[in-house]
Enzyme design. Structure first.
Site, PDB file in Angstrom:
ATOM      1  N   SER A  21       0.799  -1.224   0.000  1.00 15.16           N
ATOM      2  CA  SER A  21       0.000   0.000   0.000  1.00 15.16           C
ATOM      3  C   SER A  21       0.830   1.273   0.000  1.00 15.16           C
ATOM      4  O   SER A  21       0.313   2.360  -0.275  1.00 15.16           O
ATOM      5  CB  SER A  21      -0.941   0.005   1.213  1.00 15.16           C
ATOM      6  OG  SER A  21      -0.194  -0.116   2.415  1.00 15.16           O
ATOM      7  N   VAL A  69      -1.157  -8.727   9.121  1.00 17.27           N
ATOM      8  CA  VAL A  69      -0.327  -9.929   9.126  1.00 17.27           C
ATOM      9  C   VAL A  69       0.024 -10.400  10.531  1.00 17.27           C
ATOM     10  O   VAL A  69       0.602 -11.477  10.706  1.00 17.27           O
ATOM     11  CB  VAL A  69       0.963  -9.734   8.298  1.00 17.27           C
ATOM     12  CG1 VAL A  69       0.627  -9.516   6.840  1.00 17.27           C
ATOM     13  CG2 VAL A  69       1.808  -8.590   8.853  1.00 17.27           C
ATOM     14  N   SER A 141      16.490  -6.016   4.927  1.00 17.49           N
ATOM     15  CA  SER A 141      17.078  -4.690   5.115  1.00 17.49           C
ATOM     16  C   SER A 141      18.583  -4.827   5.249  1.00 17.49           C
ATOM     17  O   SER A 141      19.091  -5.858   5.708  1.00 17.49           O
ATOM     18  CB  SER A 141      16.505  -4.036   6.377  1.00 17.49           C
ATOM     19  OG  SER A 141      17.227  -2.871   6.724  1.00 17.49           O
ATOM     20  N   TYR A 154      14.014  -4.953  15.342  1.00 18.06           N
ATOM     21  CA  TYR A 154      14.128  -4.721  13.904  1.00 18.06           C
ATOM     22  C   TYR A 154      15.351  -5.438  13.341  1.00 18.06           C
ATOM     23  O   TYR A 154      15.263  -6.156  12.341  1.00 18.06           O
ATOM     24  CB  TYR A 154      14.213  -3.224  13.619  1.00 18.06           C
ATOM     25  CG  TYR A 154      14.141  -2.895  12.147  1.00 18.06           C
ATOM     26  CD1 TYR A 154      12.916  -2.867  11.485  1.00 18.06           C
ATOM     27  CD2 TYR A 154      15.296  -2.623  11.413  1.00 18.06           C
ATOM     28  CE1 TYR A 154      12.849  -2.574  10.130  1.00 18.06           C
ATOM     29  CE2 TYR A 154      15.227  -2.327  10.060  1.00 18.06           C
ATOM     30  CZ  TYR A 154      14.010  -2.308   9.422  1.00 18.06           C
ATOM     31  OH  TYR A 154      13.946  -2.027   8.073  1.00 18.06           O
ATOM     32  N   ALA A 156      17.027  -7.981  14.641  1.00 11.38           N
ATOM     33  CA  ALA A 156      16.879  -9.435  14.750  1.00 11.38           C
ATOM     34  C   ALA A 156      15.920  -9.975  13.699  1.00 11.38           C
ATOM     35  O   ALA A 156      16.163 -11.022  13.085  1.00 11.38           O
ATOM     36  CB  ALA A 156      16.393  -9.801  16.150  1.00 11.38           C
ATOM     37  N   LYS A 158      15.137  -8.678  10.749  1.00  5.59           N
ATOM     38  CA  LYS A 158      15.674  -8.584   9.393  1.00  5.59           C
ATOM     39  C   LYS A 158      16.793  -9.601   9.171  1.00  5.59           C
ATOM     40  O   LYS A 158      16.936 -10.154   8.073  1.00  5.59           O
ATOM     41  CB  LYS A 158      16.140  -7.162   9.112  1.00  5.59           C
ATOM     42  CG  LYS A 158      15.005  -6.145   9.080  1.00  5.59           C
ATOM     43  CD  LYS A 158      13.942  -6.505   8.049  1.00  5.59           C
ATOM     44  CE  LYS A 158      12.843  -5.474   7.938  1.00  5.59           C
ATOM     45  NZ  LYS A 158      11.842  -5.817   6.892  1.00  5.59           N
TER      46      LYS A 158
END
Length: 248
Positions: A21, A69, A141, A154, A156, A158
């Site tokens: 989106s 999700v 990332s 974040y 961990a 990625k």
């Protein structure tokens, strides 16, 4: 030997972009559509109209579905409006600032969105992907490869996405399904405004990027389409870093 198709033509193909989106996901959804694909987008708001006026959100010509999700049961219960699936792009993501990721509820929330839901989506669509010998692209990332001060969940999640990509790619290869991931660097999106829209932080960050600039969602979309296309037909389990040289 297979014949290599050197085009990026997705006419007649079906693509689902989770997190399509806005930002990288939205640029990817439109890139698939512009190359002939039938595109379905998952987002968190009730309807496509709820994104009207949002910078970086263009849901023209795609089929929009609301999906959180975090709700793994909802993913499993989802009844797709398509009978085949050629490309699954997993671009869902979240990050929490002000040390919220040091609290267990924040830590778990980020891992659910950024990692656990990847597994749920891939397993949900595995039969369709196997039937079409399709492709999965996970958006990880560059943070998977360096420390991220203040954001342990974040980093961990990625890193976990990269490991999940390798492992599932190995397991699905015999069925003709390729799974790769993209590791973007700094791309101006809703998630990166804390850096990209702060002039001092932005300038400091650009000094660490050999190319001297941030990337764009459209550049990331191009890399995703490459990984999902026949141009990458002998590539699986890999993570393509697109960071302007930052990790060098």
């Amino acid at each position: 030997m297979p014949v290599v198709d050197y085009t990026l033509d997705f006419t007649g193909k079906v693509a689902l972009v989770v997190g399509g989106s806005s930002g990288i996901g939205n640029a990817t959804a439109q890139a698939f559509r512009n190359r002939g694909a039938v595109v379905c987008v998952w987002g968190t708001r009730p309807s496509a109209a709820d994104y009207a006026g949002d910078d970086g959100s263009d849901l023209t010509g795609v089929r929009y579905v609301q999906m959180d999700v975090r709700d793994l049961d909802a993913i499993e219960a989802y009844s797709p409006p398509f009978e085949t699936l050629d490309a699954l792009v997993l671009c869902q993501g979240c990050v929490l600032y002000k040390r919220q990721e040091f609290q267990m509820d924040g830590f778990q929330d980020v891992l659910t969105v950024n990692l656990t839901s990847l597994m749920a989506c891939i397993m949900k669509f595995r039969p369709l992907l196997e039937a079409s010998q399709g492709s999965v692209v996970v958006v990880s990332s560059a943070a998977a490869f360096h420390a991220t001060v203040g954001n342990p969940a974040y980093a961990a999640s990625k890193s976990g996405a990269v490991g999940l990509t390798r492992t599932l790619a190995q397991g699905f290869a015999a069925k003709g399904v390729r799974i790769n991931s993209l590791a973007p660097g700094f791309i101006p999106t809703k998630m990166t405004t804390v850096t990209t829209e702060n002039p001092a932080r932005a300038d400091a960050t650009k000094t660490r990027i050999p190319m001297g600039r941030f990337g764009t969602p459209e550049e990331m979309a191009a890399a995703i389409l490459f990984l999902a296309s026949p141009l990458a037909s002998y590539i699986t389990g890999q993570t393509l870093v697109a960071d302007g040289g930052m990790l060098l």
